[in-house]
Design a protein around this motif. Sequence first.
Motif, PDB file in Angstrom:
ATOM      1  N   ASP A   1      38.746-129.060 -14.293  1.00  0.00           N
ATOM      2  CA  ASP A   1      37.447-128.909 -13.636  1.00  0.00           C
ATOM      3  C   ASP A   1      36.375-129.765 -14.309  1.00  0.00           C
ATOM      4  N   GLY A   2      36.759-130.982 -14.672  1.00  0.00           N
ATOM      5  CA  GLY A   2      35.810-131.901 -15.288  1.00  0.00           C
ATOM      6  C   GLY A   2      35.596-131.707 -16.773  1.00  0.00           C
ATOM      7  N   ARG A   3      36.232-130.695 -17.366  1.00  0.00           N
ATOM      8  CA  ARG A   3      36.092-130.436 -18.795  1.00  0.00           C
ATOM      9  C   ARG A   3      37.247-131.069 -19.560  1.00  0.00           C
ATOM     10  N   GLU A   4      36.910-131.756 -20.652  1.00  0.00           N
ATOM     11  CA  GLU A   4      37.925-132.399 -21.488  1.00  0.00           C
ATOM     12  C   GLU A   4      38.402-131.431 -22.567  1.00  0.00           C
TER      13      GLU A   4
ATOM     14  N   ASN B   1      40.536-131.203 -30.741  1.00  0.00           N
ATOM     15  CA  ASN B   1      39.306-130.833 -31.447  1.00  0.00           C
ATOM     16  C   ASN B   1      38.356-129.974 -30.618  1.00  0.00           C
ATOM     17  N   SER B   2      38.765-129.573 -29.425  1.00  0.00           N
ATOM     18  CA  SER B   2      37.886-128.768 -28.571  1.00  0.00           C
ATOM     19  C   SER B   2      37.598-127.411 -29.200  1.00  0.00           C
ATOM     20  N   ASP B   3      36.358-126.949 -29.036  1.00  0.00           N
ATOM     21  CA  ASP B   3      35.918-125.665 -29.579  1.00  0.00           C
ATOM     22  C   ASP B   3      36.430-124.533 -28.694  1.00  0.00           C
ATOM     23  N   ASN B   4      37.220-123.633 -29.267  1.00  0.00           N
ATOM     24  CA  ASN B   4      37.801-122.529 -28.495  1.00  0.00           C
ATOM     25  C   ASN B   4      36.736-121.682 -27.800  1.00  0.00           C
ATOM     26  N   LYS B   5      35.582-121.496 -28.430  1.00  0.00           N
ATOM     27  CA  LYS B   5      34.545-120.649 -27.857  1.00  0.00           C
ATOM     28  C   LYS B   5      34.005-121.223 -26.552  1.00  0.00           C
ATOM     29  N   GLN B   6      34.102-122.529 -26.401  1.00  0.00           N
ATOM     30  CA  GLN B   6      33.574-123.177 -25.203  1.00  0.00           C
ATOM     31  C   GLN B   6      34.578-123.168 -24.047  1.00  0.00           C
ATOM     32  N   LEU B   7      35.778-122.638 -24.302  1.00  0.00           N
ATOM     33  CA  LEU B   7      36.845-122.723 -23.311  1.00  0.00           C
ATOM     34  C   LEU B   7      37.070-121.427 -22.536  1.00  0.00           C
ATOM     35  N   LYS B   8      36.397-120.346 -22.935  1.00  0.00           N
ATOM     36  CA  LYS B   8      36.648-119.042 -22.318  1.00  0.00           C
ATOM     37  C   LYS B   8      36.409-119.065 -20.817  1.00  0.00           C
ATOM     38  N   SER B   9      35.372-119.767 -20.378  1.00  0.00           N
ATOM     39  CA  SER B   9      35.043-119.782 -18.950  1.00  0.00           C
ATOM     40  C   SER B   9      36.161-120.410 -18.123  1.00  0.00           C
ATOM     41  N   LEU B  10      36.913-121.337 -18.723  1.00  0.00           N
ATOM     42  CA  LEU B  10      38.018-121.960 -18.000  1.00  0.00           C
ATOM     43  C   LEU B  10      39.148-120.974 -17.750  1.00  0.00           C
ATOM     44  N   ARG B  11      39.315-120.032 -18.654  1.00  0.00           N
ATOM     45  CA  ARG B  11      40.437-119.085 -18.541  1.00  0.00           C
ATOM     46  C   ARG B  11      40.267-118.172 -17.331  1.00  0.00           C
ATOM     47  N   LYS B  12      39.042-117.993 -16.879  1.00  0.00           N
ATOM     48  CA  LYS B  12      38.827-117.192 -15.674  1.00  0.00           C
ATOM     49  C   LYS B  12      39.271-117.956 -14.425  1.00  0.00           C
ATOM     50  N   LYS B  13      39.208-119.281 -14.477  1.00  0.00           N
ATOM     51  CA  LYS B  13      39.583-120.100 -13.335  1.00  0.00           C
ATOM     52  C   LYS B  13      41.098-120.232 -13.186  1.00  0.00           C
ATOM     53  N   ILE B  14      41.827-120.053 -14.299  1.00  0.00           N
ATOM     54  CA  ILE B  14      43.278-120.267 -14.314  1.00  0.00           C
ATOM     55  C   ILE B  14      43.978-118.942 -14.589  1.00  0.00           C
ATOM     56  N   GLY B  15      44.629-118.382 -13.582  1.00  0.00           N
ATOM     57  CA  GLY B  15      45.370-117.139 -13.765  1.00  0.00           C
ATOM     58  C   GLY B  15      46.844-117.434 -14.019  1.00  0.00           C
ATOM     59  N   VAL B  16      47.404-116.844 -15.065  1.00  0.00           N
ATOM     60  CA  VAL B  16      48.811-117.086 -15.403  1.00  0.00           C
ATOM     61  C   VAL B  16      49.588-115.775 -15.322  1.00  0.00           C
ATOM     62  N   VAL B  17      50.647-115.785 -14.524  1.00  0.00           N
ATOM     63  CA  VAL B  17      51.573-114.653 -14.459  1.00  0.00           C
ATOM     64  C   VAL B  17      52.822-115.067 -15.221  1.00  0.00           C
ATOM     65  N   PHE B  18      52.963-114.534 -16.448  1.00  0.00           N
ATOM     66  CA  PHE B  18      54.101-114.882 -17.280  1.00  0.00           C
ATOM     67  C   PHE B  18      55.341-114.096 -16.860  1.00  0.00           C
ATOM     68  N   GLN B  19      56.492-114.497 -17.418  1.00  0.00           N
ATOM     69  CA  GLN B  19      57.713-113.726 -17.177  1.00  0.00           C
ATOM     70  C   GLN B  19      57.485-112.292 -17.634  1.00  0.00           C
ATOM     71  N   PHE B  20      57.960-111.339 -16.847  1.00  0.00           N
ATOM     72  CA  PHE B  20      57.835-109.906 -17.160  1.00  0.00           C
ATOM     73  C   PHE B  20      56.392-109.544 -17.550  1.00  0.00           C
TER      74      PHE B  20
END
Length: 294
Positions: free
Chosen positions: A69-72, A76-95
């Motif tokens: 979504d335009g974010r690199e 070296n990316s800051d984990n705190k700045q990435l939380k908003s992306l996790r809402k856009k991407i839903g992952v259904v793992f095995q089991f």
Amino acid sequence: MAVPITFENVGFTYQPNTPFEVKVLENINLSLPEGKVTAIIGHTGSGKSTLIQHLNVLLKPTKGKVWIDGREISANSDNKQLKSLRKKIGVVFQFPESQLFEETIIKDVMFGPMNFGIEEEEAERIAKEKLALVGIDEELFERSPFDLSGGQMRRVAIAGVLALEPEVLVLDEPTAGLDPKGQFQMLEMFMELQRKKGLTLVLVTHQMDDVAQYADQVVVMEKGQIVKQGKPIEIFADPTWLKEKQLGLPTTLEFLEQLNSALPYDLYQYIEEIPLTVNQLSASIFKLSKLPKV
């Protein structure tokens, strides 16, 4: 609106610069078509699961960049700045049922939205909507998720992912352990959701029938690299290559291969297009039946 995702020369190494270093991904260049279904296939250990963990930033590349979504996203990316992306991407793992933890079904599904700042009343509305979508009766909402059957637990866990209302849905062997009827119902539910919402959907699977039936694009992985990508018809056009890569064939092609081996001539020379569905196979066999007897 769909989220554009691109991998640019991505590599990933576990525990780099240590005696335990393991290179898992190398030189991954990939763009996911927005609003379409991409299937990722490859035998165990090919890097599929590591690849998809980059999609919701559970992992960051040790080399190269992932653009979401335009974010690199780089090493070296800051984990705190990435939380908003996790809402856009839903992952259904095995089991996914192994990730359930709340005391009631409704609370478990509400947890994700509330974690992203949604008010309790709205989170409850969303949770009820998603639970209904996956086929969980309202009378079960206040029960413990651990009192349910295995199939029901999986549906609750999936409702929890859908409650975040992601724009990209990643499915890692979502039908593992289900009977054929359950597999069909589960995948049909996901594909109906994909069509209605225009989601970008990523399907990691060993089931070649599902790839043939649902995928718009197929990515073949081997030893941490992409060795081929294209439409299903392009990937399955070379059964010999797939077998060399220890990959299966859709049931239609397995049947065609067995039929061809029993004939005194190569029937593929009479087939205009490789049949990937039962209807296509039936049409091909009907045409073959009109050939002169040998």
